[in-house]
Design an enzyme around this catalytic site. Structure first.
Site, PDB file in Angstrom:
ATOM      1  N   HIS A 129       0.870  -1.169   0.000  1.00  0.00           N
ATOM      2  CA  HIS A 129       0.000   0.000   0.000  1.00  0.00           C
ATOM      3  C   HIS A 129       0.917   1.231   0.000  1.00  0.00           C
ATOM      4  CE1 HIS A 129      -2.794   2.963   1.801  1.00  0.00           C
ATOM      5  NE2 HIS A 129      -3.774   2.166   1.405  1.00  0.00           N
ATOM      6  N   CYS A 371      -4.585   2.432  -3.760  1.00  0.00           N
ATOM      7  CA  CYS A 371      -3.325   2.883  -3.147  1.00  0.00           C
ATOM      8  C   CYS A 371      -2.225   1.842  -3.318  1.00  0.00           C
ATOM      9  CB  CYS A 371      -3.503   3.220  -1.659  1.00  0.00           C
ATOM     10  SG  CYS A 371      -4.636   4.568  -1.387  1.00  0.00           S
TER      11      CYS A 371
HETATM   12  N1  PMP Z   1      -1.933  -0.831   4.470  1.00  0.00           N
HETATM   13  C1  PMP Z   1      -2.874  -1.548   3.878  1.00  0.00           C
HETATM   14  C2  PMP Z   1      -2.549  -2.919   3.371  1.00  0.00           C
HETATM   15  C3  PMP Z   1      -4.156  -1.005   3.732  1.00  0.00           C
HETATM   16  O1  PMP Z   1      -5.109  -1.712   3.134  1.00  0.00           O
HETATM   17  C4  PMP Z   1      -4.425   0.290   4.222  1.00  0.00           C
HETATM   18  C5  PMP Z   1      -5.788   0.940   4.064  1.00  0.00           C
HETATM   19  N2  PMP Z   1      -6.359   0.777   2.811  1.00  0.00           N
HETATM   20  C6  PMP Z   1      -3.400   0.974   4.849  1.00  0.00           C
HETATM   21  C7  PMP Z   1      -2.170   0.383   4.963  1.00  0.00           C
HETATM   22  C8  PMP Z   1      -3.594   2.344   5.408  1.00  0.00           C
HETATM   23  O2  PMP Z   1      -4.460   2.271   6.475  1.00  0.00           O
HETATM   24  P1  PMP Z   1      -5.027   3.601   7.142  1.00  0.00           P
HETATM   25  O3  PMP Z   1      -5.553   4.428   6.013  1.00  0.00           O
HETATM   26  O4  PMP Z   1      -6.110   3.111   8.046  1.00  0.00           O
HETATM   27  O5  PMP Z   1      -3.918   4.240   7.864  1.00  0.00           O
END
Ligand code: PMP
Length: 413
Positions: A129, A371
């Site tokens: 991500h 993302c």
């Molecule tokens: N890592 C992964 C694998 C995710 O799926 C996400 C959220 N889509 C995040 C990090 C980021 O999480 P957050 O936006 O809750 O900080």
């Protein structure tokens, strides 16, 4: 004789805990399949907010009055709940953050700045991500560290041989996700940790997509750092946690300064910092959210992640079977070990159009790059549709979703 453990999830009972599932969208019953972005919230968690603001809203730690004591006890109570949820050794190994993103940024800024210098290497996977890529890129710009990328095969599975080959004497950290949000791949984090440690490198695991689906044991994995977000595990936005081994956290400087994270502050003699974990929790935290996160984890544990994960595997199998039969549909991410996440593209139909039109039929899926642009680019697409499952989804909902999808494809082609 021990009681037989319930073997399947009582989805009717689970659904009854989620008021939002009663609502309609564009006149259709809501079918919510965007759980990898944010899961829905059970009434017990919603009630926690009401209770907090009605009865004991107060700032924590520094008050000597009843409300402050109660709020502090509830907030610190969640620390124990998170410790148990991750099977950490000690409560002080749990730092509350706004979520996974902030947890990773904490490690990059506190641990990274103190321990990395120009030429040191950080390994990240191609399926990260952005929140586990960009903090390291910022450090690369500022400190001159080198980012190396662990490749994936055509199924979206990490290439372990290539991973082993990436290590050099300059490798300091591996930063990988436990479960890919874009493809659902479950990564062999224990094995990855073993290999990292054999090369004297640390491992940071992004558990944002694992926490809702499978039991986590940071001691068994031997994770050095482990991050997750409350809002993906039936909790509120604004609260998540970073687990860090006590010895590592103790050796780390703070990353944000302010109230709560100090022992003494003086213009003459300087400032001394609080012990862990408070050293990393500057300012007034998201008190109600953290308390509600505790309630969410209790809700999850009350059902059991084995049961939830098992149910989602049934949903995944059913959805995969139905989707592969859709004309022109291609699933991206076909790893043998997947969580309840399916990414797909459809010939002749843009993902964005599918997402918008299927919403008109009450079905919420996610479309876009999730993302994870490097991964999607590698697979030659700039967007996919993604359906992701939670404990309250049903096979009937999946049938309605796939029927709606076929209708929509017919409209856009
Ligand atoms: N890592 C992964 C694998 C995710 O799926 C996400 C959220 N889509 C995040 C990090 C980021 O999480 P957050 O936006 O809750 O900080």
């Amino acid at each position: 004789m021990t009681a037989l453990k319930e073997l399947t999830l009582d989805v009717v009972k689970v659904r009854a805990d989620f008021p939002i599932l009663e609502r309609k969208v564009h006149g259709y019953p809501l079918i919510y399949l965007d759980n990898a972005a944010t899961s829905q919230t059970p009434r017990q968690v919603i009630a926690t907010f009401d209770d907090y603001y009605r009865r004991y809203n107060a700032n924590i730690h520094r008050g000597l009055h009843t409300l402050a004591d109660e709020a502090t006890a509830a907030y610190e109570g969640t620390r124990e709940t998170v410790r148990a949820f991750l099977n950490a050794r000690e409560r002080r190994e749990i730092v509350f953050t706004r979520g996974t993103t902030e947890a990773i940024n904490l490690v990059a800024n506190a641990w990274g700045r103190a321990n990395l210098k120009a030429g040191d290497e950080v390994l990240v996977s191609l399926m990260e991500h952005h929140s586990n890529i960009v903090p390291w890129q910022l450090l690369a710009e500022q400190l001159g560290i080198v980012i190396k990328v662990i490749p994936v095969d055509e199924r979206g599975v990490l290439d372990l041989d290539a991973y082993r080959d990436l290590f050099t004497e300059r490798t300091r950290l591996v930063a990988v996700n436990h479960v890919s949000n874009a493809f659902g791949t479950i990564n062999p984090v224990k094995e990855l940790a073993g290999i990292a440690h054999a090369h004297d490198a640390l491992i940071l695991i992004d558990g944002a997509q694992a926490a809702p689906h499978e039991p986590i044991d940071v001691q068994d994995i031997d994770a050095d750092f482990y991050a997750f977000s409350g809002h993906k595990v039936y909790g509120p936005t604004g609260a998540g946690a970073l687990y860090g081994k006590a010895a590592l956290l103790e050796a780390m400087p703070p990353w944000q300064g302010g109230g709560e994270m100090i022992k003494t502050v003086s213009f003459d003699t300087g400032t001394s910092f609080a012990d862990i974990p408070h050293r990393f929790e500057a300012g007034t935290p998201a008190i109600a959210e953290v308390i509600a996160l505790g309630k969410a984890l209790e809700w999850v544990s009350g059902i059991g992640l084995e049961l939830i994960g098992g149910w989602e595997q049934q949903l995944l199998a059913h959805a995969t079977e139905r989707l592969v039969a859709v004309d022109g549909l291609r699933i991206l991410g076909t790893a043998p070990h997947k969580a309840g996440v399916i990414s797909f593209v459809v010939d002749g139909a843009h993902s964005q159009d599918i997402g918008l039109l299927i919403d008109q039929l009450g079905v919420a899926i996610r479309t876009g790059h999730h993302c994870a642009q490097p991964l999607l680019t590698h697979f030659g697409v700039d967007a996919t549709c993604r359906a992701s499952f939670a404990a309250y989804n049903t096979p009937e909902e999946i049938d309605i979703f796939v029927d709606a999808l076929e209708r929509v494809i017919g409209m856009v082609r």
